[in-house]
Design a protein around this motif. Structure first.
Motif, short mmCIF file in Angstrom:
data_model
loop_
_atom_site.label_atom_id
_atom_site.label_comp_id
_atom_site.label_asym_id
_atom_site.label_seq_id
_atom_site.Cartn_x
_atom_site.Cartn_y
_atom_site.Cartn_z
N VAL A 176 0.85 -1.19 0.00
CA VAL A 176 0.00 0.00 0.00
C VAL A 176 0.89 1.24 0.00
CG1 VAL A 176 -1.78 1.28 1.26
CG2 VAL A 176 -1.87 -1.23 1.17
N ARG A 177 1.91 1.25 0.84
CA ARG A 177 2.84 2.39 0.91
C ARG A 177 3.51 2.59 -0.45
NH1 ARG A 177 3.48 7.02 1.96
NH2 ARG A 177 2.10 6.52 3.62
N SER A 178 3.93 1.53 -1.12
CA SER A 178 4.56 1.63 -2.44
C SER A 178 3.60 2.22 -3.46
CB SER A 178 5.05 0.26 -2.92
OG SER A 178 6.05 -0.22 -2.08
N ALA A 179 2.32 1.77 -3.41
CA ALA A 179 1.33 2.28 -4.36
C ALA A 179 1.08 3.77 -4.13
CB ALA A 179 0.03 1.49 -4.23
N VAL A 180 0.98 4.19 -2.87
CA VAL A 180 0.76 5.60 -2.55
C VAL A 180 1.98 6.42 -3.00
CG1 VAL A 180 0.50 7.27 -0.65
CG2 VAL A 180 -0.91 5.19 -0.71
N ASP A 181 3.18 5.89 -2.74
CA ASP A 181 4.39 6.58 -3.17
C ASP A 181 4.46 6.73 -4.69
OD1 ASP A 181 5.16 6.83 -0.53
OD2 ASP A 181 6.65 5.20 -0.61
#
Length: 188
Positions: free
Chosen positions: A61-66
């Motif tokens: 999720v963090r990678s997608a938001v980044d």
């Protein structure tokens, strides 16, 4: 994994919205990462707290938001996380308008914060601990906060001794709500 997000994606598609359901582990593939995410907007059907409790790895999720995904909380993720809000509404406080009270009666099951107190049940005032003991088959005890079916105890599925122990814990802690058993109706 709850079927609810899949049903939500299906409902959006029926209304002409391109919607895809993705579990955390599949997020990179569904979004076409690396590169700009497609789709560019996501609805988070979870809370960070509950994801940690359940043991989900939030790194995807963090990678997608980044990468540019705009992640919005679902309408119900936090409201339903705190079931005390439903309990307070279910008691129909006087500040509700007649229209709001009707809406609550129609869509919110009878729900009360568990404690050593008196409550209204089916038109009469009763001691809540006694009601819990006597109406096990009609009631569900739930942790007052939480998601992903954490601390949910359907009375009809518990043995009498287990139910009595859970009721004692719930009354003593004040961290539970009780809801009347409701058979779900399907809506188009």
């Amino acid at each position: 994994h709850s079927p609810l997000p899949i049903l939500q994606a299906d409902a959006l598609r029926q209304h002409g919205v391109h919607a895809v359901h993705a579990e955390f582990d599949d997020l990179a593939d569904v979004l076409g990462l690396p590169g700009p995410p497609r789709p560019a907007v996501g609805i988070a059907a979870f809370t960070v707290q509950d994801a940690h409790v359940v043991g989900y790895d939030l790194a995807p999720v963090r990678s997608a938001v980044d990468a540019g995904l705009v992640l919005l909380p679902s309408q119900t993720a936090w409201l339903l996380h705190t079931k005390r809000a439903l309990a307070l509404l279910s008691e129909e406080p006087q500040w509700l308008s007649a229209r709001e009270a009707d809406l609550v009666r129609r869509y919110v099951p009878w729900t009360r914060v568990v404690g050593d107190r008196r409550v209204h049940w089916r038109g009469r005032e009763v001691e809540l601990p006694r009601l819990l003991a006597e109406r096990r088959a009609d009631l569900v005890l739930k942790g007052a906060t939480g998601y992903a079916c954490q601390a949910v105890f359907p009375g009809w599925a518990c043995s009498e001794p287990d139910w009595a122990r859970i009721v004692d814990e719930a009354v003593a802690s004040g961290d539970f709500v009780v809801q009347e058993r409701v058979r779900s109706r399907l809506f188009p």
